[in-house]
Design a protein around this motif. Structure first.
Motif, PDB file in Angstrom:
ATOM      1  N   ARG A   7      -9.886  14.488 -10.544  1.00  0.00           N
ATOM      2  CA  ARG A   7     -10.666  15.688 -10.231  1.00  0.00           C
ATOM      3  C   ARG A   7     -10.288  16.243  -8.869  1.00  0.00           C
ATOM      4  NH1 ARG A   7     -13.768  16.082 -14.564  1.00  0.00           N
ATOM      5  NH2 ARG A   7     -14.444  14.183 -15.568  1.00  0.00           N
ATOM      6  N   GLN A   8     -11.249  16.734  -8.117  1.00  0.00           N
ATOM      7  CA  GLN A   8     -10.992  17.429  -6.862  1.00  0.00           C
ATOM      8  C   GLN A   8     -10.168  16.629  -5.867  1.00  0.00           C
ATOM      9  OE1 GLN A   8     -13.802  17.916  -8.566  1.00  0.00           O
ATOM     10  NE2 GLN A   8     -13.660  20.114  -8.768  1.00  0.00           N
ATOM     11  N   PHE A  10      -7.512  14.978  -5.897  1.00  0.00           N
ATOM     12  CA  PHE A  10      -6.208  14.664  -6.474  1.00  0.00           C
ATOM     13  C   PHE A  10      -5.246  14.104  -5.441  1.00  0.00           C
ATOM     14  CE2 PHE A  10      -1.943  16.184  -7.956  1.00  0.00           C
ATOM     15  CZ  PHE A  10      -1.834  15.304  -9.005  1.00  0.00           C
ATOM     16  N   TYR A  82       1.085  16.462 -14.827  1.00  0.00           N
ATOM     17  CA  TYR A  82      -0.283  16.757 -14.415  1.00  0.00           C
ATOM     18  C   TYR A  82      -0.712  18.012 -15.150  1.00  0.00           C
ATOM     19  CZ  TYR A  82      -4.393  17.818 -11.651  1.00  0.00           C
ATOM     20  OH  TYR A  82      -5.673  18.088 -11.270  1.00  0.00           O
ATOM     21  N   TYR A  84      -3.023  20.943 -15.554  1.00  0.00           N
ATOM     22  CA  TYR A  84      -3.986  21.749 -14.788  1.00  0.00           C
ATOM     23  C   TYR A  84      -4.803  22.531 -15.800  1.00  0.00           C
ATOM     24  CZ  TYR A  84      -5.880  24.928 -11.318  1.00  0.00           C
ATOM     25  OH  TYR A  84      -6.728  25.644 -10.520  1.00  0.00           O
ATOM     26  N   PRO A  86      -8.585  23.739 -15.576  1.00  0.00           N
ATOM     27  CA  PRO A  86      -9.912  23.849 -14.970  1.00  0.00           C
ATOM     28  C   PRO A  86     -11.021  24.242 -15.938  1.00  0.00           C
ATOM     29  CG  PRO A  86      -8.533  25.668 -14.285  1.00  0.00           C
ATOM     30  CD  PRO A  86      -7.655  24.715 -15.032  1.00  0.00           C
ATOM     31  N   LEU A 111      -6.655  17.454 -14.852  1.00  0.00           N
ATOM     32  CA  LEU A 111      -7.760  17.858 -14.006  1.00  0.00           C
ATOM     33  C   LEU A 111      -9.086  17.524 -14.680  1.00  0.00           C
ATOM     34  CD1 LEU A 111      -8.722  19.320 -11.418  1.00  0.00           C
ATOM     35  CD2 LEU A 111      -8.624  21.451 -12.717  1.00  0.00           C
ATOM     36  N   LYS A 112      -9.198  17.837 -15.970  1.00  0.00           N
ATOM     37  CA  LYS A 112     -10.431  17.581 -16.716  1.00  0.00           C
ATOM     38  C   LYS A 112     -10.103  17.093 -18.115  1.00  0.00           C
ATOM     39  CE  LYS A 112     -13.191  20.956 -14.283  1.00  0.00           C
ATOM     40  NZ  LYS A 112     -14.117  22.070 -14.398  1.00  0.00           N
TER      41      LYS A 112
END
Length: 122
Positions: A7-8, A10, A82, A84, A86, A111-112
């Motif tokens: 999450r945030q 990273f 990765y 991405y 969001p 990310l999620k």
């Protein structure tokens, strides 16, 4: 192999791993924010690769194929991807890229979670 959700935080979380070459995978709607996202990773010692973000030519079937092949070569040369995402969703191309990375036994960070058991279980 499974998707590791980062999450945030990273930057700090990726520093737990040894130096890695990471390919960013995302929907083209996020291309404008990927540069800013990467700028925030300046302190991270990992090496990042992106899709071709500045393609200005006419989009044809051949150019799409060339762009996809170029991105797959980046994935092949990396240790991980990765995703991405969001908004918790991924498109067809990102799903294919995840499958390609999975077939190559690459680590997959996201990310999620996507909320799809067929994807999140990896």
């Amino acid at each position: 192999m499974y998707v590791i959700v980062l999450r945030q935080n990273f930057i700090n979380q990726t520093m737990l791993f040894s130096l890695m070459r990471i390919c960013i995978c995302c929907s083209k709607k996020y291309f404008p924010v990927i540069k800013e996202f990467l700028d925030n990773l300046n302190d991270c010692k990992n090496e990042f690769f992106t899709p071709t973000l500045n393609f200005n030519g006419e989009v044809t079937e051949n150019s799409r194929k060339n762009l996809a092949e170029a991105h797959h070569k980046k994935i092949t040369g990396c240790d991980a991807i990765y995703v991405y995402n969001p908004d918790n969703e991924i498109g067809k191309n990102t799903t294919l890229e995840m499958g390609y990375a999975l077939a190559l036994n690459k680590k997959i960070f996201a990310l999620k979670k996507v909320g799809d058991l067929g994807i999140d279980c990896f």
